[in-house]
Design a protein around this motif. Structure first.
Motif, PDB file in Angstrom:
ATOM      1  N   VAL A   1       1.106  -1.317   0.006  1.00  0.00           N
ATOM      2  CA  VAL A   1      -0.389  -0.224  -0.146  1.00  0.00           C
ATOM      3  C   VAL A   1       0.629   1.142  -0.076  1.00  0.00           C
ATOM      4  O   VAL A   1       1.659   1.439   0.806  1.00  0.00           O
ATOM      5  CB  VAL A   1      -1.277  -0.015   1.054  1.00  0.00           C
ATOM      6  CG1 VAL A   1      -1.891   1.311   1.454  1.00  0.00           C
ATOM      7  CG2 VAL A   1      -2.318  -1.338   1.820  1.00  0.00           C
ATOM      8  N   GLY A   2       0.054   2.501  -0.452  1.00  0.00           N
ATOM      9  CA  GLY A   2       1.461   3.555  -1.031  1.00  0.00           C
ATOM     10  C   GLY A   2       1.973   4.161  -2.446  1.00  0.00           C
ATOM     11  O   GLY A   2       0.675   3.920  -3.066  1.00  0.00           O
ATOM     12  N   ILE A   3       2.469   4.622  -2.472  1.00  0.00           N
ATOM     13  CA  ILE A   3       2.453   5.336  -3.863  1.00  0.00           C
ATOM     14  C   ILE A   3       3.816   4.098  -4.896  1.00  0.00           C
ATOM     15  O   ILE A   3       4.714   4.025  -3.900  1.00  0.00           O
ATOM     16  CB  ILE A   3       3.510   6.417  -4.170  1.00  0.00           C
ATOM     17  CG1 ILE A   3       2.007   7.149  -3.589  1.00  0.00           C
ATOM     18  CG2 ILE A   3       3.583   7.330  -5.549  1.00  0.00           C
ATOM     19  CD1 ILE A   3       3.116   8.559  -2.886  1.00  0.00           C
ATOM     20  N   LEU A   4       3.020   3.320  -5.144  1.00  0.00           N
ATOM     21  CA  LEU A   4       3.746   1.905  -5.745  1.00  0.00           C
ATOM     22  C   LEU A   4       4.524   2.168  -7.453  1.00  0.00           C
ATOM     23  O   LEU A   4       4.068   2.639  -8.329  1.00  0.00           O
ATOM     24  CB  LEU A   4       2.780   0.798  -6.196  1.00  0.00           C
ATOM     25  CG  LEU A   4       1.581   0.611  -5.089  1.00  0.00           C
ATOM     26  CD1 LEU A   4       0.706  -0.319  -5.479  1.00  0.00           C
ATOM     27  CD2 LEU A   4       3.065   0.200  -3.652  1.00  0.00           C
ATOM     28  N   ARG A   5       5.544   1.497  -7.215  1.00  0.00           N
ATOM     29  CA  ARG A   5       6.682   1.361  -8.140  1.00  0.00           C
ATOM     30  C   ARG A   5       5.654   1.198  -9.251  1.00  0.00           C
ATOM     31  O   ARG A   5       5.509  -0.193  -9.190  1.00  0.00           O
ATOM     32  CB  ARG A   5       7.845   0.909  -7.847  1.00  0.00           C
ATOM     33  CG  ARG A   5       8.289   0.544  -9.354  1.00  0.00           C
ATOM     34  CD  ARG A   5      10.086  -0.335  -8.920  1.00  0.00           C
ATOM     35  NE  ARG A   5      10.314   0.500  -7.831  1.00  0.00           N
ATOM     36  CZ  ARG A   5      12.152   1.211  -7.289  1.00  0.00           C
ATOM     37  NH1 ARG A   5      12.404   1.239  -8.610  1.00  0.00           N
ATOM     38  NH2 ARG A   5      11.894   1.447  -6.341  1.00  0.00           N
ATOM     39  N   GLY A   6       5.910   1.887 -10.703  1.00  0.00           N
ATOM     40  CA  GLY A   6       5.239   1.487 -12.203  1.00  0.00           C
ATOM     41  C   GLY A   6       4.076   1.445 -11.857  1.00  0.00           C
ATOM     42  O   GLY A   6       3.204   1.984 -12.883  1.00  0.00           O
ATOM     43  N   LYS A   7       3.792   2.184 -10.854  1.00  0.00           N
ATOM     44  CA  LYS A   7       1.616   2.264 -10.919  1.00  0.00           C
ATOM     45  C   LYS A   7       1.474   4.051 -11.112  1.00  0.00           C
ATOM     46  O   LYS A   7       0.343   4.027 -11.944  1.00  0.00           O
ATOM     47  CB  LYS A   7       0.791   2.498  -9.462  1.00  0.00           C
ATOM     48  CG  LYS A   7       1.122   0.922  -9.077  1.00  0.00           C
ATOM     49  CD  LYS A   7       0.018   0.419 -10.171  1.00  0.00           C
ATOM     50  CE  LYS A   7      -0.410  -0.870  -9.229  1.00  0.00           C
ATOM     51  NZ  LYS A   7      -1.766  -2.432  -9.887  1.00  0.00           N
TER      52      LYS A   7
ATOM     53  N   GLU B   1      -3.059   9.495  -5.708  1.00  0.00           N
ATOM     54  CA  GLU B   1      -1.701   7.705  -6.390  1.00  0.00           C
ATOM     55  C   GLU B   1      -1.094   7.096  -5.037  1.00  0.00           C
ATOM     56  O   GLU B   1      -1.047   5.717  -5.182  1.00  0.00           O
ATOM     57  CB  GLU B   1      -0.004   8.522  -6.295  1.00  0.00           C
ATOM     58  CG  GLU B   1      -0.570   9.576  -7.425  1.00  0.00           C
ATOM     59  CD  GLU B   1      -0.525   8.830  -9.017  1.00  0.00           C
ATOM     60  OE1 GLU B   1      -0.272   7.236  -8.896  1.00  0.00           O
ATOM     61  OE2 GLU B   1      -0.722   9.351 -10.049  1.00  0.00           O
ATOM     62  N   ILE B   2      -2.052   6.975  -3.990  1.00  0.00           N
ATOM     63  CA  ILE B   2      -2.047   5.810  -3.257  1.00  0.00           C
ATOM     64  C   ILE B   2      -2.899   5.052  -3.675  1.00  0.00           C
ATOM     65  O   ILE B   2      -4.191   4.728  -3.917  1.00  0.00           O
ATOM     66  CB  ILE B   2      -2.861   6.745  -1.529  1.00  0.00           C
ATOM     67  CG1 ILE B   2      -1.620   7.348  -0.705  1.00  0.00           C
ATOM     68  CG2 ILE B   2      -2.640   5.713  -0.727  1.00  0.00           C
ATOM     69  CD1 ILE B   2      -0.008   7.460  -0.856  1.00  0.00           C
ATOM     70  N   GLN B   3      -1.749   3.499  -3.700  1.00  0.00           N
ATOM     71  CA  GLN B   3      -2.784   2.792  -4.518  1.00  0.00           C
ATOM     72  C   GLN B   3      -2.551   1.145  -3.614  1.00  0.00           C
ATOM     73  O   GLN B   3      -1.383   1.309  -2.664  1.00  0.00           O
ATOM     74  CB  GLN B   3      -2.343   2.429  -5.891  1.00  0.00           C
ATOM     75  CG  GLN B   3      -2.406   3.231  -6.545  1.00  0.00           C
ATOM     76  CD  GLN B   3      -2.469   3.358  -8.304  1.00  0.00           C
ATOM     77  OE1 GLN B   3      -2.423   1.993  -8.618  1.00  0.00           O
ATOM     78  NE2 GLN B   3      -2.578   4.397  -9.309  1.00  0.00           N
ATOM     79  N   PHE B   4      -2.920   0.244  -4.163  1.00  0.00           N
ATOM     80  CA  PHE B   4      -2.619  -1.128  -3.687  1.00  0.00           C
ATOM     81  C   PHE B   4      -2.714  -2.178  -4.800  1.00  0.00           C
ATOM     82  O   PHE B   4      -2.894  -2.011  -5.754  1.00  0.00           O
ATOM     83  CB  PHE B   4      -3.651  -1.662  -2.071  1.00  0.00           C
ATOM     84  CG  PHE B   4      -5.073  -2.187  -3.000  1.00  0.00           C
ATOM     85  CD1 PHE B   4      -4.885  -3.519  -3.128  1.00  0.00           C
ATOM     86  CD2 PHE B   4      -5.793  -1.245  -3.106  1.00  0.00           C
ATOM     87  CE1 PHE B   4      -6.441  -4.313  -3.637  1.00  0.00           C
ATOM     88  CE2 PHE B   4      -7.062  -1.711  -3.755  1.00  0.00           C
ATOM     89  CZ  PHE B   4      -6.959  -3.679  -3.559  1.00  0.00           C
ATOM     90  N   ARG B   5      -1.457  -2.616  -3.837  1.00  0.00           N
ATOM     91  CA  ARG B   5      -1.850  -4.493  -4.543  1.00  0.00           C
ATOM     92  C   ARG B   5      -1.204  -5.644  -3.985  1.00  0.00           C
ATOM     93  O   ARG B   5      -0.331  -5.841  -3.191  1.00  0.00           O
ATOM     94  CB  ARG B   5      -0.823  -4.139  -6.450  1.00  0.00           C
ATOM     95  CG  ARG B   5       0.740  -4.405  -5.880  1.00  0.00           C
ATOM     96  CD  ARG B   5       1.344  -4.206  -7.502  1.00  0.00           C
ATOM     97  NE  ARG B   5       2.639  -3.395  -6.629  1.00  0.00           N
ATOM     98  CZ  ARG B   5       3.410  -2.423  -6.943  1.00  0.00           C
ATOM     99  NH1 ARG B   5       3.376  -2.219  -8.211  1.00  0.00           N
ATOM    100  NH2 ARG B   5       4.653  -2.386  -6.475  1.00  0.00           N
ATOM    101  N   VAL B   6      -2.083  -7.303  -3.873  1.00  0.00           N
ATOM    102  CA  VAL B   6      -1.251  -8.161  -3.832  1.00  0.00           C
ATOM    103  C   VAL B   6      -0.860  -8.631  -5.011  1.00  0.00           C
ATOM    104  O   VAL B   6      -0.835  -8.625  -5.671  1.00  0.00           O
ATOM    105  CB  VAL B   6      -2.758  -8.758  -3.403  1.00  0.00           C
ATOM    106  CG1 VAL B   6      -2.371  -9.898  -3.062  1.00  0.00           C
ATOM    107  CG2 VAL B   6      -3.679  -7.832  -2.512  1.00  0.00           C
ATOM    108  N   MET B   7       0.399  -9.235  -4.389  1.00  0.00           N
ATOM    109  CA  MET B   7       0.881  -9.847  -5.519  1.00  0.00           C
ATOM    110  C   MET B   7       1.313 -12.137  -4.540  1.00  0.00           C
ATOM    111  O   MET B   7       1.405 -11.889  -3.792  1.00  0.00           O
ATOM    112  CB  MET B   7       2.301  -9.401  -5.339  1.00  0.00           C
ATOM    113  CG  MET B   7       2.319  -7.842  -6.123  1.00  0.00           C
ATOM    114  SD  MET B   7       3.858  -7.010  -6.689  1.00  0.00           S
ATOM    115  CE  MET B   7       4.938  -7.156  -5.390  1.00  0.00           C
ATOM    116  N   ASN B   8       1.961 -12.043  -5.965  1.00  0.00           N
ATOM    117  CA  ASN B   8       2.126 -13.719  -5.311  1.00  0.00           C
ATOM    118  C   ASN B   8       3.375 -13.791  -5.063  1.00  0.00           C
ATOM    119  O   ASN B   8       4.994 -12.847  -4.884  1.00  0.00           O
ATOM    120  CB  ASN B   8       1.784 -14.326  -6.599  1.00  0.00           C
ATOM    121  CG  ASN B   8       2.354 -14.847  -7.469  1.00  0.00           C
ATOM    122  OD1 ASN B   8       3.301 -14.264  -8.261  1.00  0.00           O
ATOM    123  ND2 ASN B   8       1.909 -15.113  -9.079  1.00  0.00           N
TER     124      ASN B   8
END
Length: 158
Positions: free
Chosen positions: A29-35, A145-152
């Motif tokens: 969660v945050g300002i994610l690289r590449g996003k 720009e605050i976003q989230f992602r779930v990664m494997n």
């Protein structure tokens, strides 16, 4: 320094399940690289740099810890979300869905903290320039720009 959540084993099958699932996936969660993308003449890294300077302070910019405050204020919500992940672990898709729900909640908590944070206040000259006394909002881009992602485990977004 990256914010982390520590899981301590206190026994029971649920905790083993959650530890296994969290070993296989990660939530960011945050300002994610590449996003985020550049806007106008502003380079993309600028937003992350401004966020870091506000979070930890830099030079004449005082620390305004919106990420740490949001995570601290919502420890119970994080624990509840992780408990839901453990309870749904028997169905992998459901567990991933619960991680997505937790990510969305955390994204909203951080965005709300950016909106609500008022101290330390801006300098009078900054308030005059921005025409606002909200210390963390100028254009609203950092909050957006605050976003989230779930990664494997292999680093692919789920």
């Amino acid at each position: 320094m990256r914010p982390t959540v520590r899981i301590e084993q206190s026994g029971g099958d649920g905790m083993r399940k959650i530890r296994k699932h969290l070993h296989d996936v990660s939530l960011e969660v945050g300002i994610l690289r590449g996003k985020y993308k550049p806007e106008g003449d502003e380079p993309a890294r600028y937003v992350a740099q401004v966020a870091a300077q506000n979070e930890y302070g830099h030079g004449r910019i005082p620390s305004r810890p919106f990420m740490r405050n949001a995570m601290r204020k919502h420890k119970k919500g994080i624990r509840k979300g992780l408990k839901r992940v453990a309870q749904s672990e028997t169905r992998a898709k459901s567990a991933n869905g619960q991680m997505m729900r937790l990510g969305m909640a955390a994204q909203n908590w951080v965005r709300r903290e950016i909106t609500d944070l008022r101290t330390p206040p801006n300098a009078p000259m900054t308030i005059a320039r921005k025409r606002s006394s909200n210390p963390l909002i100028d254009t609203g881009r950092m909050r957006q720009e605050i976003q989230f992602r779930v990664m494997n485990r292999s680093g692919q977004t789920i």
